[in-house]
Design a protein around this motif. Structure first.
Motif, PDB file in Angstrom:
ATOM      1  N   LYS A   6      44.028 -61.502 -38.663  1.00 61.96           N
ATOM      2  CA  LYS A   6      43.167 -61.879 -37.760  1.00 61.96           C
ATOM      3  C   LYS A   6      42.049 -62.949 -38.190  1.00 61.96           C
ATOM      4  O   LYS A   6      41.773 -62.964 -39.622  1.00 61.96           O
ATOM      5  N   LEU A   7      41.471 -63.437 -37.405  1.00 58.38           N
ATOM      6  CA  LEU A   7      40.348 -64.385 -37.807  1.00 58.38           C
ATOM      7  C   LEU A   7      39.225 -63.724 -38.235  1.00 58.38           C
ATOM      8  O   LEU A   7      38.559 -62.871 -37.597  1.00 58.38           O
ATOM      9  N   PRO A   8      38.951 -63.994 -39.510  1.00 56.95           N
ATOM     10  CA  PRO A   8      37.490 -63.208 -40.143  1.00 56.95           C
ATOM     11  C   PRO A   8      36.434 -63.591 -39.760  1.00 56.95           C
ATOM     12  O   PRO A   8      36.203 -64.935 -39.228  1.00 56.95           O
ATOM     13  N   LYS A   9      35.422 -62.889 -39.741  1.00 54.17           N
ATOM     14  CA  LYS A   9      34.052 -63.407 -39.532  1.00 54.17           C
ATOM     15  C   LYS A   9      33.711 -63.889 -40.740  1.00 54.17           C
ATOM     16  O   LYS A   9      33.149 -63.272 -41.778  1.00 54.17           O
ATOM     17  N   LEU A  10      33.280 -65.236 -40.718  1.00 55.39           N
ATOM     18  CA  LEU A  10      33.014 -65.935 -41.749  1.00 55.39           C
ATOM     19  C   LEU A  10      31.393 -66.317 -42.220  1.00 55.39           C
ATOM     20  O   LEU A  10      31.129 -66.702 -43.236  1.00 55.39           O
ATOM     21  N   SER A  11      30.628 -65.804 -40.981  1.00 53.71           N
ATOM     22  CA  SER A  11      29.270 -66.090 -41.427  1.00 53.71           C
ATOM     23  C   SER A  11      28.813 -64.788 -40.179  1.00 53.71           C
ATOM     24  O   SER A  11      29.162 -64.336 -39.408  1.00 53.71           O
ATOM     25  N   MET A  12      27.264 -64.407 -40.573  1.00 60.46           N
ATOM     26  CA  MET A  12      26.690 -63.523 -39.833  1.00 60.46           C
ATOM     27  C   MET A  12      26.667 -63.766 -38.360  1.00 60.46           C
ATOM     28  O   MET A  12      26.936 -62.934 -37.456  1.00 60.46           O
ATOM     29  N   ASN A  13      26.801 -64.936 -38.014  1.00 60.35           N
ATOM     30  CA  ASN A  13      26.325 -65.413 -36.472  1.00 60.35           C
ATOM     31  C   ASN A  13      27.855 -65.942 -35.914  1.00 60.35           C
ATOM     32  O   ASN A  13      27.691 -66.025 -34.746  1.00 60.35           O
ATOM     33  N   MET A  14      28.628 -66.025 -36.705  1.00 61.13           N
ATOM     34  CA  MET A  14      29.953 -66.524 -35.980  1.00 61.13           C
ATOM     35  C   MET A  14      30.630 -65.550 -35.004  1.00 61.13           C
ATOM     36  O   MET A  14      30.558 -64.346 -35.370  1.00 61.13           O
ATOM     37  N   GLU A  15      30.848 -65.861 -33.923  1.00 64.62           N
ATOM     38  CA  GLU A  15      31.557 -65.297 -32.845  1.00 64.62           C
ATOM     39  C   GLU A  15      33.016 -65.686 -32.602  1.00 64.62           C
ATOM     40  O   GLU A  15      33.676 -65.116 -32.058  1.00 64.62           O
ATOM     41  N   TYR A  37      44.677 -71.875 -43.521  1.00 58.85           N
ATOM     42  CA  TYR A  37      44.632 -72.640 -42.346  1.00 58.85           C
ATOM     43  C   TYR A  37      42.806 -72.882 -42.471  1.00 58.85           C
ATOM     44  O   TYR A  37      42.323 -72.379 -43.125  1.00 58.85           O
ATOM     45  N   SER A  38      42.585 -73.814 -41.548  1.00 62.16           N
ATOM     46  CA  SER A  38      41.254 -74.198 -41.480  1.00 62.16           C
ATOM     47  C   SER A  38      40.659 -73.946 -40.209  1.00 62.16           C
ATOM     48  O   SER A  38      41.301 -74.046 -39.258  1.00 62.16           O
ATOM     49  N   VAL A  39      39.348 -73.382 -40.132  1.00 62.62           N
ATOM     50  CA  VAL A  39      38.548 -73.360 -38.920  1.00 62.62           C
ATOM     51  C   VAL A  39      37.375 -73.966 -38.925  1.00 62.62           C
ATOM     52  O   VAL A  39      36.832 -74.251 -39.892  1.00 62.62           O
ATOM     53  N   GLU A  40      36.827 -74.457 -37.324  1.00 58.49           N
ATOM     54  CA  GLU A  40      35.678 -74.999 -37.613  1.00 58.49           C
ATOM     55  C   GLU A  40      34.831 -74.461 -36.383  1.00 58.49           C
ATOM     56  O   GLU A  40      35.304 -73.791 -35.558  1.00 58.49           O
ATOM     57  N   THR A  41      33.482 -74.149 -36.899  1.00 59.44           N
ATOM     58  CA  THR A  41      32.691 -73.320 -36.198  1.00 59.44           C
ATOM     59  C   THR A  41      31.536 -74.420 -36.047  1.00 59.44           C
ATOM     60  O   THR A  41      31.893 -75.585 -36.265  1.00 59.44           O
ATOM     61  N   GLU A  42      30.363 -74.159 -35.315  1.00 59.10           N
ATOM     62  CA  GLU A  42      29.369 -75.029 -34.798  1.00 59.10           C
ATOM     63  C   GLU A  42      28.924 -75.989 -36.183  1.00 59.10           C
ATOM     64  O   GLU A  42      28.534 -76.981 -35.843  1.00 59.10           O
ATOM     65  N   LYS A  43      28.891 -75.220 -37.238  1.00 59.20           N
ATOM     66  CA  LYS A  43      28.117 -75.977 -38.559  1.00 59.20           C
ATOM     67  C   LYS A  43      29.112 -76.502 -39.372  1.00 59.20           C
ATOM     68  O   LYS A  43      28.761 -77.462 -40.240  1.00 59.20           O
ATOM     69  N   VAL A  44      30.500 -75.888 -39.585  1.00 61.10           N
ATOM     70  CA  VAL A  44      31.269 -76.412 -40.828  1.00 61.10           C
ATOM     71  C   VAL A  44      32.661 -76.180 -40.800  1.00 61.10           C
ATOM     72  O   VAL A  44      33.035 -75.495 -39.611  1.00 61.10           O
ATOM     73  N   SER A  65      43.541 -74.156 -31.136  1.00 62.10           N
ATOM     74  CA  SER A  65      43.164 -72.928 -30.619  1.00 62.10           C
ATOM     75  C   SER A  65      41.779 -72.332 -30.616  1.00 62.10           C
ATOM     76  O   SER A  65      41.174 -72.749 -31.895  1.00 62.10           O
ATOM     77  N   GLU A  66      40.954 -72.001 -29.695  1.00 58.85           N
ATOM     78  CA  GLU A  66      39.822 -71.591 -29.906  1.00 58.85           C
ATOM     79  C   GLU A  66      39.639 -70.055 -29.907  1.00 58.85           C
ATOM     80  O   GLU A  66      40.473 -69.649 -28.676  1.00 58.85           O
ATOM     81  N   LEU A  67      39.355 -69.446 -30.923  1.00 57.93           N
ATOM     82  CA  LEU A  67      39.638 -67.924 -31.059  1.00 57.93           C
ATOM     83  C   LEU A  67      38.135 -67.331 -31.166  1.00 57.93           C
ATOM     84  O   LEU A  67      37.220 -67.868 -31.877  1.00 57.93           O
ATOM     85  N   GLU A  68      38.186 -65.961 -30.878  1.00 54.71           N
ATOM     86  CA  GLU A  68      37.131 -65.134 -31.138  1.00 54.71           C
ATOM     87  C   GLU A  68      37.346 -64.282 -32.234  1.00 54.71           C
ATOM     88  O   GLU A  68      38.498 -64.273 -32.859  1.00 54.71           O
ATOM     89  N   VAL A  69      36.168 -63.906 -33.161  1.00 57.37           N
ATOM     90  CA  VAL A  69      36.416 -63.248 -34.369  1.00 57.37           C
ATOM     91  C   VAL A  69      37.384 -62.062 -34.178  1.00 57.37           C
ATOM     92  O   VAL A  69      37.242 -61.440 -33.075  1.00 57.37           O
ATOM     93  N   GLY A  70      38.317 -61.545 -34.926  1.00 57.17           N
ATOM     94  CA  GLY A  70      39.403 -60.655 -34.702  1.00 57.17           C
ATOM     95  C   GLY A  70      40.594 -60.748 -33.782  1.00 57.17           C
ATOM     96  O   GLY A  70      41.369 -60.158 -33.968  1.00 57.17           O
ATOM     97  N   ALA A  71      40.556 -62.056 -33.298  1.00 63.44           N
ATOM     98  CA  ALA A  71      41.770 -62.694 -32.626  1.00 63.44           C
ATOM     99  C   ALA A  71      42.776 -62.642 -33.631  1.00 63.44           C
ATOM    100  O   ALA A  71      42.925 -63.141 -34.749  1.00 63.44           O
ATOM    101  N   PRO A  72      44.248 -62.256 -33.207  1.00 66.82           N
ATOM    102  CA  PRO A  72      45.270 -62.441 -34.100  1.00 66.82           C
ATOM    103  C   PRO A  72      45.589 -64.037 -34.327  1.00 66.82           C
ATOM    104  O   PRO A  72      45.613 -64.795 -33.493  1.00 66.82           O
ATOM    105  N   VAL A  73      45.865 -64.340 -35.497  1.00 69.67           N
ATOM    106  CA  VAL A  73      46.117 -65.643 -36.030  1.00 69.67           C
ATOM    107  C   VAL A  73      47.708 -65.932 -36.462  1.00 69.67           C
ATOM    108  O   VAL A  73      48.379 -66.943 -36.079  1.00 69.67           O
TER     109      VAL A  73
END
Length: 79
Positions: A6-15, A37-44, A65-73
């Motif tokens: 699942k998509l991990p929470k990589l920072s405190m504010n990541m949703e 794989y690589s993911v892009e958030t607002e900052k990085v 794909s745009e995913l919420e934290v915890g979504a299956p990858v």
């Protein structure tokens, strides 16, 4: 043993994040710490590492794909 990653929470504010690129294809073996794989958030853009040794069985979330934290990858077979 089979598992779903699942998509991990990589920072405190990541949703949510956008999965930008797969570094492995279905059937590829990987080792603990390999880039899956690589993911892009607002900052990085962040490369997500494999949590174990295994084989990539299937991709659930395609690149772009745009995913919420915890979504299956993806589905893996753990070694």
């Amino acid at each position: 043993m089979k598992a779903v990653l699942k998509l991990p929470k990589l920072s405190m504010n990541m949703e949510e994040a956008t999965l930008t690129e797969w570094h492995k294809t279905v059937g590829d073996s990987f080792r603990l710490g390999d880039m899956l794989y690589s993911v892009e958030t607002e900052k990085v853009v962040t490369e997500v590492e494999a949590p174990c040794d295994g084989v990539l069985l299937s991709i659930i979330a395609a690149a772009g794909s745009e995913l919420e934290v915890g979504a299956p990858v993806c589905r893996i077979e753990q070694n």
